[in-house]
Design a protein around this motif. Structure first.
Motif, PDB file in Angstrom:
ATOM      1  N   UNK B 129      94.384  -7.681  91.090  1.00  0.00           N
ATOM      2  CA  UNK B 129      93.542  -7.759  89.898  1.00  0.00           C
ATOM      3  C   UNK B 129      93.500  -6.418  89.175  1.00  0.00           C
ATOM      4  N   UNK B 130      93.387  -5.336  89.935  1.00  0.00           N
ATOM      5  CA  UNK B 130      93.403  -4.008  89.317  1.00  0.00           C
ATOM      6  C   UNK B 130      94.695  -3.789  88.553  1.00  0.00           C
ATOM      7  N   UNK B 131      95.794  -4.168  89.184  1.00  0.00           N
ATOM      8  CA  UNK B 131      97.101  -3.861  88.606  1.00  0.00           C
ATOM      9  C   UNK B 131      97.428  -4.715  87.393  1.00  0.00           C
ATOM     10  N   UNK B 132      96.852  -5.885  87.316  1.00  0.00           N
ATOM     11  CA  UNK B 132      97.171  -6.757  86.190  1.00  0.00           C
ATOM     12  C   UNK B 132      96.026  -6.817  85.189  1.00  0.00           C
ATOM     13  N   UNK B 133      94.965  -7.546  85.543  1.00  0.00           N
ATOM     14  CA  UNK B 133      93.884  -7.784  84.582  1.00  0.00           C
ATOM     15  C   UNK B 133      93.209  -6.492  84.126  1.00  0.00           C
ATOM     16  N   UNK B 134      92.829  -5.648  85.083  1.00  0.00           N
ATOM     17  CA  UNK B 134      92.099  -4.439  84.688  1.00  0.00           C
ATOM     18  C   UNK B 134      92.997  -3.499  83.887  1.00  0.00           C
ATOM     19  N   UNK B 135      94.248  -3.409  84.309  1.00  0.00           N
ATOM     20  CA  UNK B 135      95.177  -2.524  83.616  1.00  0.00           C
ATOM     21  C   UNK B 135      95.384  -2.955  82.166  1.00  0.00           C
ATOM     22  N   UNK B 136      95.605  -4.248  81.983  1.00  0.00           N
ATOM     23  CA  UNK B 136      95.787  -4.770  80.629  1.00  0.00           C
ATOM     24  C   UNK B 136      94.569  -4.512  79.759  1.00  0.00           C
ATOM     25  N   UNK B 137      93.417  -4.857  80.344  1.00  0.00           N
ATOM     26  CA  UNK B 137      92.171  -4.688  79.609  1.00  0.00           C
ATOM     27  C   UNK B 137      92.009  -3.228  79.189  1.00  0.00           C
ATOM     28  N   UNK B 138      92.230  -2.325  80.126  1.00  0.00           N
ATOM     29  CA  UNK B 138      92.046  -0.905  79.857  1.00  0.00           C
ATOM     30  C   UNK B 138      93.006  -0.432  78.772  1.00  0.00           C
ATOM     31  N   UNK B 139      94.263  -0.820  78.900  1.00  0.00           N
ATOM     32  CA  UNK B 139      95.246  -0.384  77.909  1.00  0.00           C
ATOM     33  C   UNK B 139      94.862  -0.857  76.514  1.00  0.00           C
ATOM     34  N   UNK B 140      94.362  -2.088  76.436  1.00  0.00           N
ATOM     35  CA  UNK B 140      94.032  -2.596  75.102  1.00  0.00           C
ATOM     36  C   UNK B 140      92.841  -1.841  74.518  1.00  0.00           C
ATOM     37  N   UNK B 141      91.856  -1.495  75.388  1.00  0.00           N
ATOM     38  CA  UNK B 141      90.699  -0.729  74.889  1.00  0.00           C
ATOM     39  C   UNK B 141      91.119   0.681  74.472  1.00  0.00           C
ATOM     40  N   UNK B 142      92.038   1.243  75.240  1.00  0.00           N
ATOM     41  CA  UNK B 142      92.515   2.583  74.898  1.00  0.00           C
ATOM     42  C   UNK B 142      93.167   2.578  73.513  1.00  0.00           C
ATOM     43  N   UNK B 143      93.953   1.533  73.262  1.00  0.00           N
ATOM     44  CA  UNK B 143      94.580   1.427  71.939  1.00  0.00           C
ATOM     45  C   UNK B 143      93.532   1.350  70.841  1.00  0.00           C
ATOM     46  N   UNK B 144      92.500   0.551  71.095  1.00  0.00           N
ATOM     47  CA  UNK B 144      91.457   0.403  70.080  1.00  0.00           C
ATOM     48  C   UNK B 144      90.830   1.757  69.764  1.00  0.00           C
ATOM     49  N   UNK B 145      90.531   2.505  70.830  1.00  0.00           N
ATOM     50  CA  UNK B 145      89.891   3.812  70.619  1.00  0.00           C
ATOM     51  C   UNK B 145      90.856   4.772  69.912  1.00  0.00           C
ATOM     52  N   UNK B 146      92.117   4.706  70.298  1.00  0.00           N
ATOM     53  CA  UNK B 146      93.096   5.563  69.631  1.00  0.00           C
ATOM     54  C   UNK B 146      93.184   5.240  68.139  1.00  0.00           C
ATOM     55  N   UNK B 147      93.004   3.951  67.830  1.00  0.00           N
ATOM     56  CA  UNK B 147      92.987   3.554  66.423  1.00  0.00           C
ATOM     57  C   UNK B 147      91.834   4.221  65.682  1.00  0.00           C
ATOM     58  N   UNK B 148      90.678   4.213  66.290  1.00  0.00           N
ATOM     59  CA  UNK B 148      89.511   4.859  65.668  1.00  0.00           C
ATOM     60  C   UNK B 148      89.766   6.351  65.455  1.00  0.00           C
ATOM     61  N   UNK B 149      90.376   6.959  66.479  1.00  0.00           N
ATOM     62  CA  UNK B 149      90.631   8.398  66.369  1.00  0.00           C
ATOM     63  C   UNK B 149      91.634   8.682  65.242  1.00  0.00           C
TER      64      UNK B 149
END
Lengths: 217, 217
Positions: B129-149
DNA sequence: AGAGAACTTGACTGATTGGTCAAGTCTGGT
DNA sequence: ACCAGACTTGACCAATCAGTCAAGTTCTCT
């Protein structure tokens, strides 16, 4: 007798001191990885490279061994508090404390996990420590922060929530190291990543308090 | 057959649904208070008000029961992420996410502790679960924040350390609830204290990112 | 009412594990 | 060389606990 000054405990032979150290280190790692109940004396013995019966020669019980492991990390953290006091103002004091706690999360990962486990389960063995030592320590730090606020040196916030935030954030890097490493491509954080994380944590917290980031502690 | 739509699982009788719910809730509390190994099927049975043999009728093993408990809290957290997406900018998005996670720490204390325990022990059961679901979720949130920056909407920081800070701080109120309550005079935080803590956490983090505190979520 | 499926439960079992013990070995002092 | 105390260790024991099982009882559908 040439042992160091030793207030409460009987003088120890070299062999005793060395074996207790071996066992405590092994126990810290095993308790961290498996929890109190999940850890077995056999695992600890194997990790220490000693037969199980030997552990019971040096420590009366599994619980006694565990208690010493928990107390060790607590007093290490307590000492980190010195960064606080000896500093002139909030920017230097807080950023030095944060940097020190981050460092301890890197070097004492096992101890941090054992503490977290103990507290999560309601502190069955260290409740008295929480009520006395931790409470005193916290109250004194809260006063210090209130002093800074009263002097207009930082934005007014309830110091209690600020302290919890620092504890939470720094200890997260020890307690959730496995999750962080998984999200880092199954590799431990590099020196550069630790440094950047520390700078980011300091930067956000100090910034949120209306301060400029202190010296790179 | 009138059961809800149920993709993967066989339709359940009322009795089955009710008893599984009872057992899962009891298990969550007992696993949180004692860890996986420290919890016994007998404790869970007593808390659920059922005989132990009955637990094995509904769940194949202690491990199977535990896995379902862990997955439940994970998906609850995943949903909290919606606060993120549907928001216009970083101030509203982050403060809504933080407020939601604080709320979950209050209402789902047990689940948070079980998750913490599992991850601290190296995620023996939820590594995938960490390697798939959590990783995907995290990457997508990181992108969102990078967009704001990139859009100049917030101060540039590595979004990864920011996310860890939010997780750490909010979950601390669940995982270390016992310590927090001890330092609060052995009493749970009041409504007012929860509100103040949430406001303080939002305020420091948003402030540290160069934002103004969003609406009181 | 009756049959079959779903559910309940006390008693049992095999494996694990904290702790004990007695028979050792090693070491330093004289 | 010898002794006493410190240390070592394999074998053992009693308690605990996950999981099984077989003999029930209670639902549900016709």
């Amino acid at each position: 007798m040439r042992s160091e000054l030793n207030i409460t405990e009987a003088p120890k032979t070299e062999i005793r001191a060395e074996n207790e150290r071996l066992i405590l280190n092994a126990a810290e790692a095993v308790f961290a990885e498996h929890g109190f109940r999940g850890a077995t004396m056999q695992m600890i013995a194997d990790r220490a490279g000693l037969p199980k019966a030997n552990l019971h020669y040096y420590f009366t019980s599994k619980e006694g061994l565990y208690r010493q492991v928990v107390e060790r990390i607590f007093f290490i953290w307590l000492e980190a508090a010195d960064a606080f006091e000896t500093s002139a103002g909030p920017a230097a004091g807080l950023s030095r404390y944060i940097a020190r706690k981050m460092e301890l999360s890197r070097t004492h990962r096992h101890g941090s996990k054992v503490w977290a486990n103990e507290v999560m389960q309601g502190a069955p063995l260290v409740q008295d420590t929480l009520e006395t030592a931790l409470r005193e320590w916290t109250d004194s730090r809260i006063s210090a922060i209130e002093g800074w606020i009263a002097a207009g040196q930082m934005r007014p916030v309830n110091p209690r929530w600020l302290l919890y935030m620092i504890w939470a954030t720094t200890q997260h890097y020890a307690d959730f190291a496995h999750q962080i490493e998984t999200l880092n491509g199954a590799r431990p954080l590099s020196d550069a990543q630790w440094a950047e994380a520390t700078r980011t944590v300091c930067g956000i917290i100090l910034g949120g308090l209306g301060l400029h980031a202190g010296p790179a502690a």
